[in-house]
Scaffold this active site. Structure first.
Site, mmCIF file in Angstrom:
data_model
loop_
_atom_site.group_PDB
_atom_site.id
_atom_site.type_symbol
_atom_site.label_atom_id
_atom_site.label_comp_id
_atom_site.label_asym_id
_atom_site.label_seq_id
_atom_site.Cartn_x
_atom_site.Cartn_y
_atom_site.Cartn_z
ATOM 1 N N HIS A 155 1.425 8.240 5.224
ATOM 2 C CA HIS A 155 0.543 9.363 5.541
ATOM 3 C C HIS A 155 1.081 10.161 6.729
ATOM 4 O O HIS A 155 0.965 11.371 6.772
ATOM 5 C CB HIS A 155 -0.869 8.858 5.869
ATOM 6 C CG HIS A 155 -1.672 8.512 4.652
ATOM 7 N ND1 HIS A 155 -2.001 9.442 3.689
ATOM 8 C CD2 HIS A 155 -2.226 7.340 4.245
ATOM 9 C CE1 HIS A 155 -2.717 8.853 2.738
ATOM 10 N NE2 HIS A 155 -2.861 7.571 3.046
ATOM 11 N N ASP A 196 0.837 -1.210 0.000
ATOM 12 C CA ASP A 196 0.000 0.000 0.000
ATOM 13 C C ASP A 196 0.874 1.264 0.000
ATOM 14 O O ASP A 196 1.738 1.419 0.843
ATOM 15 C CB ASP A 196 -0.903 -0.043 1.242
ATOM 16 C CG ASP A 196 -2.170 0.765 1.074
ATOM 17 O OD1 ASP A 196 -2.082 1.921 0.615
ATOM 18 O OD2 ASP A 196 -3.248 0.247 1.421
ATOM 19 N N ASN A 243 -12.820 5.298 -1.721
ATOM 20 C CA ASN A 243 -12.959 4.559 -0.466
ATOM 21 C C ASN A 243 -14.362 4.802 0.114
ATOM 22 O O ASN A 243 -14.951 3.921 0.729
ATOM 23 C CB ASN A 243 -11.903 5.000 0.547
ATOM 24 C CG ASN A 243 -10.499 4.599 0.114
ATOM 25 O OD1 ASN A 243 -10.319 3.659 -0.657
ATOM 26 N ND2 ASN A 243 -9.499 5.319 0.601
ATOM 27 N N HIS A 298 -2.264 10.935 -1.351
ATOM 28 C CA HIS A 298 -2.280 10.499 -2.747
ATOM 29 C C HIS A 298 -3.710 10.661 -3.246
ATOM 30 O O HIS A 298 -4.580 11.047 -2.491
ATOM 31 C CB HIS A 298 -1.835 9.035 -2.831
ATOM 32 C CG HIS A 298 -2.592 8.165 -1.867
ATOM 33 N ND1 HIS A 298 -3.798 7.592 -2.161
ATOM 34 C CD2 HIS A 298 -2.334 7.834 -0.571
ATOM 35 C CE1 HIS A 298 -4.234 6.930 -1.102
ATOM 36 N NE2 HIS A 298 -3.375 7.059 -0.123
ATOM 37 N N THR A 343 -6.981 3.719 -2.199
ATOM 38 C CA THR A 343 -6.767 2.304 -1.863
ATOM 39 C C THR A 343 -7.822 1.347 -2.431
ATOM 40 O O THR A 343 -7.470 0.325 -3.032
ATOM 41 C CB THR A 343 -6.702 2.145 -0.334
ATOM 42 O OG1 THR A 343 -5.572 2.889 0.126
ATOM 43 C CG2 THR A 343 -6.563 0.697 0.087
ATOM 44 N N LYS A 384 -6.259 -3.824 6.451
ATOM 45 C CA LYS A 384 -7.429 -3.063 5.983
ATOM 46 C C LYS A 384 -8.506 -4.000 5.457
ATOM 47 O O LYS A 384 -8.215 -4.863 4.617
ATOM 48 C CB LYS A 384 -7.030 -2.120 4.838
ATOM 49 C CG LYS A 384 -6.126 -0.978 5.240
ATOM 50 C CD LYS A 384 -5.930 -0.017 4.060
ATOM 51 C CE LYS A 384 -4.966 1.093 4.419
ATOM 52 N NZ LYS A 384 -4.735 2.044 3.302
ATOM 53 N N ASP A 385 -9.733 -3.780 5.882
ATOM 54 C CA ASP A 385 -10.842 -4.598 5.385
ATOM 55 C C ASP A 385 -10.920 -4.548 3.852
ATOM 56 O O ASP A 385 -10.993 -5.570 3.185
ATOM 57 C CB ASP A 385 -12.186 -4.161 6.027
ATOM 58 C CG ASP A 385 -12.379 -2.650 6.071
ATOM 59 O OD1 ASP A 385 -11.941 -1.957 5.129
ATOM 60 O OD2 ASP A 385 -12.975 -2.158 7.045
ATOM 61 N N ARG A 386 -10.878 -3.326 3.301
ATOM 62 C CA ARG A 386 -11.050 -3.196 1.842
ATOM 63 C C ARG A 386 -9.933 -3.889 1.052
ATOM 64 O O ARG A 386 -10.152 -4.374 -0.050
ATOM 65 C CB ARG A 386 -11.161 -1.723 1.436
ATOM 66 C CG ARG A 386 -10.014 -0.821 1.871
ATOM 67 C CD ARG A 386 -10.381 0.649 1.593
ATOM 68 N NE ARG A 386 -9.346 1.608 1.946
ATOM 69 C CZ ARG A 386 -9.165 2.133 3.157
ATOM 70 N NH1 ARG A 386 -9.946 1.761 4.149
ATOM 71 N NH2 ARG A 386 -8.225 3.025 3.378
ATOM 72 N N ASP A 435 1.404 2.372 3.990
ATOM 73 C CA ASP A 435 0.492 3.474 3.689
ATOM 74 C C ASP A 435 0.248 4.341 4.918
ATOM 75 O O ASP A 435 0.378 5.564 4.860
ATOM 76 C CB ASP A 435 -0.840 2.921 3.172
ATOM 77 C CG ASP A 435 -1.843 4.019 2.862
ATOM 78 O OD1 ASP A 435 -1.628 4.757 1.888
ATOM 79 O OD2 ASP A 435 -2.833 4.158 3.612
HETATM 80 ZN ZN LIG Z 1 -3.699 2.608 -0.341
#
Ligand SMILES: [Zn+2]
Length: 541
Positions: A304, A38, A100, A482, A79, A161-163, A300
């Site tokens: 950030h 990520d 997202n 991003h 993402t 991350k769930d996604r 990621d």
């Molecule tokens: Zn990402």
């Protein structure tokens, strides 16, 4: 006549011979591993190259195939669309994962990408567990593998991350697991199963997050070796809660499980769970090809917080290189070198911190979309005499307050024209386009195509904004983000390795959408239902 008889006999004989041959098996590897890092910018392969060992990134670059110019072909570069594009070979306009978070233009409901009110959490908290791939409108290459093998192939998704776990593993996944901050456990939802597999429960019972947080984050090597970053204490980094300065050692991390997401151990625990999954589900041990989707998110969260020029990012990638080497070694020992195909890519890149660029006299800046929304609504109210005509300024898109506009009686096109004019006057804005009348937009390629590919009529704002290079939305003075079209956000690494992958590299431009098409070709299965990518023929020789 004699000849005809002879020919007929030969023909019949041939048929018999062919009929007796066993049915041709399409050759496939035992396992495919998809590894998404990520926020990994392409240049991280080279920025830290002299500090990488021989068995991690360099092993993939040396013994595999390197697609040096892999680009994202849609907006916004976030993402959820990124992971979806990698696995569907499709773009938000088609696959529906437009960002997202989005607002459904038909109902006005705000959605999180993998939110699903119809499912219940399994093993975790309500908020973290009501997730499924239901909002994804196309199949993934992992779905296609399951369909192609009459469900004999098994597919698992694993990420903090769930996604990043759910979207790659697709609609037909055998399991998808993600991290629940409120409990420190990996969880799933009833979309997949009514109980957690025993191996996930056993993994959770080891309480690894507690020990990782207690251990803190120290530099892997002496500080004077970190020559690719700014000094440890610099004004472009954010701090962990409770810290006086953003410096090593980060040894008072507390016990908020969310912090695990931002440190190298967050990637470590994800790979440990992936290995535990592979062992317990016996992936790669059967006739049909299995697929393991792993996404590493700590890069990621740390990006950030710290931005690319921090010691923390250099250390994160040094440690990731070693974690990757161990993971490859694990795959060799369990599946056998040459029996698995692996690809490594990213869901998007990331910008340099805008204040850092400004300090170097490079044009850059960051703005708050929240602040801009307030000003925009005030401006429209002054001109038109109605409040709150714009509902959201998010994802570099404008979503209108359709109910308010309908009740106000003001002409919708007139409002849109005013918004476009207002946005165009702002210093950070390069282009603004009304996506409902896009044919008139004067926007150069490749931005134009990226806007069209990213625009989902039901789930995107009707006005899209393109910022000047170096500018981004949010994140204040420290860290980065991003989401834009620019190469720092959309030029991603793509490395192929293992079964049927030749050694080599190409500088020819390929796209993120080509990954799923190429995996499908390697496996001799159908491309996903919304796939617009092309097969990277260098890989499939
Ligand atoms: Zn990402």
């Amino acid at each position: 006549m004699k000849h005809i008889l002879l020919l007929t006999a030969f023909f019949l004989l041939s048929l018999t011979v062919f009929a007796q041959r066993p049915a041709a098996q399409s050759p496939r590897p035992k396992l495919v591993v998809g590894l998404v890092i990520d926020q990994m910018r392409w240049d991280y392969l080279y920025r830290y190259n002299d500090r990488y060992g021989n068995d991690g990134f360099k092993r993939l670059m040396r013994d595999g195939f390197n697609c040096q110019n892999t680009m994202i072909s849609y907006l916004p570069s976030f993402t959820a669309p990124g992971h979806t594009c990698v696995y569907t070979g499709s773009v938000p306009s088609i696959h529906g994962i437009a960002a997202n978070d989005w607002i459904d233009n038909r109902t006005g409901k705000a959605w999180y990408c993998t939110e699903d009110p119809e499912v219940a959490p399994v093993g975790g908290s309500r908020r973290a567990g009501m997730m499924s791939p239901r909002n994804l409108l196309a199949t993934t290459v992992t779905d296609e593998l399951r369909l192609a093998t009459n469900m004999k192939s098994r597919v698992f998704g694993i990420s903090l991350k769930d996604r990043s776990s759910i979207l790659p593993a697709g609609h037909l996944a055998n399991g998808a697991f993600w991290f629940d901050d409120s409990t420190g456990n990996f969880i799933t939802s009833t979309y997949y199963s009514s109980t957690l597999p025993a191996w996930v429960t056993a993994f959770n019972n080891r309480h690894l997050p507690d020990s990782f947080l207690s251990k803190g984050w120290t530099l892997l090597e002496p500080e004077n070796k970190y020559t690719h970053s700014l000094p440890d204490n610099n004004p472009y980094e954010g701090k962990f809660a409770g810290e006086a300065a953003p410096v090593f050692p980060h040894d008072k991390l507390g016990h908020d499980y969310n912090t695990l997401r931002k440190i190298p151990a967050g990637n470590g625990i994800t790979l440990m769970l992936a290995e535990t999954c592979l062992e317990n589900e016996k992936l790669g041990q059967q006739d049909a090809t299995d697929f393991l989707c792993v996404s590493l998110s700590a890069t990621d969260y740390a990006g950030h917080q710290f931005a690319p020029n921090a010691l923390e990012m250099e250390d994160m990638y040094l440690r990731l290189d070693r974690q990757l080497a161990e993971f490859l070694h694990f795959l060799d020992s369990k599946i056998g070198a040459g029996n698995y195909t692996l690809f490594l890519t990213a869901d998007h890149g990331g910008a340099h911190n805008s204040n850092y660029l400004e300090s170097l006299k490079i044009p850059a800046g960051n703005v708050s979309e929240g602040g801009a929304l307030k000003e925009l609504n005030q401006g429209l109210a002054q001109e038109l005499g109605a409040d709150s005509l714009v509902r959201a300024l998010d994802n570099y898109q404008v979503t209108l307050n359709e109910k308010k506009i309908a009740s106000s009686g003001i002409d919708r096109d007139k409002i849109k024209k005013l918004i476009v004019r207002w946005l165009q006057a702002r210093p950070e804005v390069a282009y603004v386009a009304d996506m409902e009348h896009f044919e008139n937009a004067v926007v150069p390629e490749p931005i134009r195509t990226m806007m069209v590919n990213g625009y989902n009529r039901n789930r995107s704002g009707c006005i899209q904004i393109i910022f000047q290079p170096g500018w981004y939305n949010g994140y204040g003075p420290t860290g980065t983000t991003h989401g834009t079209w620019n190469p720092y956000d959309t030029h991603i690494p793509l490395l192929w390795y293992g079964w049927h992958v030749p050694k080599g590299e190409t500088y020819g431009t390929v796209y993120m959408t080509d990954i799923a098409a190429t995996v499908a070709a390697l496996l001799h299965i159908q491309m996903p239902g919304g796939c617009v990518g092309k097969v990277i023929t260098d890989i499939v020789k």
